[in-house]
Write an enzyme that holds these catalytic residues in place. Structure first.
Site, mmCIF file in Angstrom:
data_model
loop_
_atom_site.group_PDB
_atom_site.id
_atom_site.type_symbol
_atom_site.label_atom_id
_atom_site.label_comp_id
_atom_site.label_asym_id
_atom_site.label_seq_id
_atom_site.Cartn_x
_atom_site.Cartn_y
_atom_site.Cartn_z
ATOM 1 N N SER A 74 -10.449 0.330 7.013
ATOM 2 C CA SER A 74 -9.797 0.385 5.699
ATOM 3 C C SER A 74 -9.130 -0.906 5.230
ATOM 4 O O SER A 74 -8.698 -0.989 4.081
ATOM 5 C CB SER A 74 -8.747 1.502 5.678
ATOM 6 O OG SER A 74 -9.370 2.756 5.523
ATOM 7 N N SER A 79 -9.974 2.381 2.656
ATOM 8 C CA SER A 79 -9.030 3.016 1.779
ATOM 9 C C SER A 79 -8.064 2.071 1.071
ATOM 10 O O SER A 79 -7.428 2.472 0.092
ATOM 11 C CB SER A 79 -8.200 4.026 2.582
ATOM 12 O OG SER A 79 -7.390 3.374 3.526
ATOM 13 N N LYS A 94 0.858 -1.204 0.000
ATOM 14 C CA LYS A 94 0.000 0.000 0.000
ATOM 15 C C LYS A 94 0.884 1.241 0.000
ATOM 16 O O LYS A 94 1.909 1.276 0.701
ATOM 17 C CB LYS A 94 -0.910 -0.032 1.229
ATOM 18 C CG LYS A 94 -1.957 1.092 1.251
ATOM 19 C CD LYS A 94 -2.896 0.951 2.462
ATOM 20 C CE LYS A 94 -3.975 2.035 2.441
ATOM 21 N NZ LYS A 94 -4.885 1.940 3.608
#
Lengths: 100, 494
Positions: free
Chosen positions: B184, B160, B79
């Protein structure tokens, strides 16, 4: 509690985000919606309740009192620190003139 | 030979170790899959050379009969919230575009040390603020899933960690890192039919992770199976003196102790999570989850978490407050974007840089955070929210007297179409209504796939555990996985 346009502009100034009147006006109803929605927290009886400071009990540690106890967070890495600076000058961060 | 990109973390690790294939073959397979999946927009930066270099190092170790590490030969997606030395790290923002960290985050360094390799940096909601991956400066991530109505509506991969969920469910990465501040990891995992676990707050170091809300941010793995998550979490977790809130506890060997036998376990069903107007298909999957856990030997008990309805509003004071403080560092001086209008002074430069560098949702949250922390409003908003947070944590503490784990839906709906909720911030925030309470209390929580809804889209079930009891969370996840028989995968259209 709701905010008005001058308040939105004041918050933007505190947050150091440049915002013209049109942008602030567009944000106004959004902020008021969100603030109106979080208002419901006021109905919770919190008498005698301490605000949360840590979810998992933990103690604050002290590092060893020596220079560069951890080289990754210690000193002597000026070039690395400046490597991403938009305007490095003579080993410093360059900024617009602040004193005439 | 099977397609190597269909393999799980466990199968890759074992296959590399026993010589069924080389780590290089695996890396080449995934590099090709990543390169062929541009329409999904899951990656901001691709690093095929990093994946190959890590694979070659693992193959060389194997040739010398050295240990290959917990993740030996497994290429993963990282990420873009994690700082990676020498590779652009942006948190999907314009303000950090071009930022090349001179150091490696603790979590990513641990993964590389465990033999994993990096396929690239994964797209996400800007500064991890969003639930649909529509706030990235680098464009929306598209879910690989499509509704079964024959249409081609682009669906949200959740957020997210939407690049992570898309990459894993599309088989362009066997696993990916995620971070979870208020859902998330779990919500995107649910939207895409994969597993993801947010460990206890403090298990994974936050050092080198771009900060959003520091009292809530936790890293965790996202992968296709519970066992894969157990393996990867072990590689990511551990004490780090560079993070003041890192827990100095030994890292358990979660994979070794995994067991789907839940005899003696009591599973709490919080009555406050049965919200009015709940999607009947979500309710049905919840009922199925109860039956599966009962079948695994657990006892189902009703519990109460009385302050549940206040969790989301408290979160939307606390998280923006912390964000407004954390994001004050982006000033155009030390790194990242600088916007210096002609003749501007220092203060104007700050304001112009931040106006140009932050997206609308990030600005909205900084504004809310600045307001609730400002003189005269601090106690009414921020202190009140932190007191409510204490009550929410206390609700869980009391519940643990009656149960060992909690079962709930992960999200209130299946994936929605891109653009369907982006005009209404509060409707978007409601996606995390089931995820946020565990975040506020710092508890380990996991999402596992439960099945498909009538539109052919995945639904997830969430298991919440006691502090530091990731083992029981993973065990219950395994029990569900063994019974749900979730084999569905998105058809390849990209």
């Amino acid at each position: 509690m709701s905010v008005d346009l001058p308040t939105v502009k004041k918050i933007a100034s505190l947050a150091r985000i440049a915002m013209d009147d049109a942008e602030a006006a567009a944000l106004l109803p959004e902020l008021n919606n969100i603030l109106g929605w979080v208002e419901q927290l006021g109905e919770v009886d919190v008498s005698g309740v301490e605000p949360m400071t840590a979810v998992i009990p933990n103690t604050l540690r002290l590092r060893d009192d020596v220079v560069d106890a951890d080289p990754l967070t210690g000193g002597g890495v000026r070039d690395k620190i400046l490597a991403n600076a938009p305007e490095p000058q003579h080993g410093f961060f360059g900024v617009p003139k602040v004193i005439e | 030979m099977t397609d190597l990109t269909d393999l799980t973390v466990t199968e890759i690790r074992d296959g590399v170790a026993d010589g069924s294939f080389s780590a290089r073959e695996v890396a080449e397979g995934f590099n090709a899959a990543v390169a062929a999946a541009k329409p999904l927009n899951a990656f901001i930066v691709e690093t095929p050379e990093k994946a190959l270099a890590a694979a070659d190092a693992v193959d060389a170790k194997r040739a010398k009969s050295e240990p290959l590490g917990l993740m030996g030969g497994v290429p993963i997606g990282m990420k873009d919230l994690f700082c990676t030395e020498g590779v652009q790290s942006t948190a999907a923002s314009h303000i950090l575009e071009g930022f090349v960290p001179q150091y490696e985050s603790t979590v990513s360094a641990k993964l590389w040390a465990a033999g994993a390799g990096m396929l690239g940096k994964l797209n996400m909601d800007q500064f991890a603020m969003g639930s649909s991956n529509e706030t990235s400066f680098f464009g929306n991530v598209i879910s690989p899933w499509r509704r079964n109505d024959g249409g081609n509506t682009d669906l949200a991969p959740g957020g997210s960690s939407g690049g992570s969920s898309t990459a894993v469910s599309a088989r362009i990465a066997p696993a990916a890192t995620g971070t979870d501040t208020g859902g998330s990891i779990r919500q995107p995992a649910a939207f895409t039919g994969i597993c993801g676990i947010k460990p206890t707050y403090g298990r994974c170091s936050r050092w080198g992770v771009v900060a959003f809300a520091s009292s809530l941010d936790q890293a965790g793995p996202m992968a296709r199976t519970v066992q894969d998550c157990a393996i990867m979490l072990e590689a990511m977790a551990g004490f780090d003196p560079k993070d003041a809130t890192s827990l100095d506890n030994p890292v358990p060997h979660w994979e070794g102790a995994l067991s789907g036998d839940l005899k003696g376990k009591r599973i709490g069903i919080p009555r406050e999570y049965r919200m009015e107007g709940i999607d009947p298909e979500i309710d049905k999957s919840w009922e199925a989850g109860k039956a599966w856990l009962r079948d695994a030997g657990a006892e189902i008990v009703d519990i109460s978490l009385p302050h549940t309805k206040y969790a989301l509003p408290a979160y939307y004071i606390i998280a923006p407050a912390e964000a407004s403080s954390n994001l004050a560092r982006y000033d155009g001086v030390r790194y990242g974007l600088r916007d210096l209008p002609e003749g501007a002074g220092l203060q104007d430069m700050y304001a112009a840089t931040r106006a140009a560098g932050f997206g609308p949702e990030v600005k909205r949250r900084i504004m809310i955070g600045t307001y609730v922390l400002s003189a005269g409003f601090y106690d009414a908003y921020y202190t009140q929210a932190q007191k409510v947070r204490t009550l929410i944590a206390r609700d869980f503490g009391r519940a643990w007297g009656e149960c060992d784990l909690i079962l709930a839906p992960t999200a209130p709906s299946a994936a929605f179409g891109l653009g369907e909720k982006s005009d209404d911030p509060i409707a978007m925030y409601l996606n995390d209504v089931f995820a946020v309470p565990a975040s506020l209390a710092g508890l380990p929580a996991m999402s596992v796939p439960a099945g498909l809804n009538g539109q052919g889209l995945p639904l997830g079930l969430q298991i919440i555990g006691k502090p530091l009891d990731e083992q029981s969370v993973l065990d219950a996840g395994l029990a569900i996985e063994q019974r749900a028989g979730f084999e569905a995968r998105p058809g390849k259209w990209w």
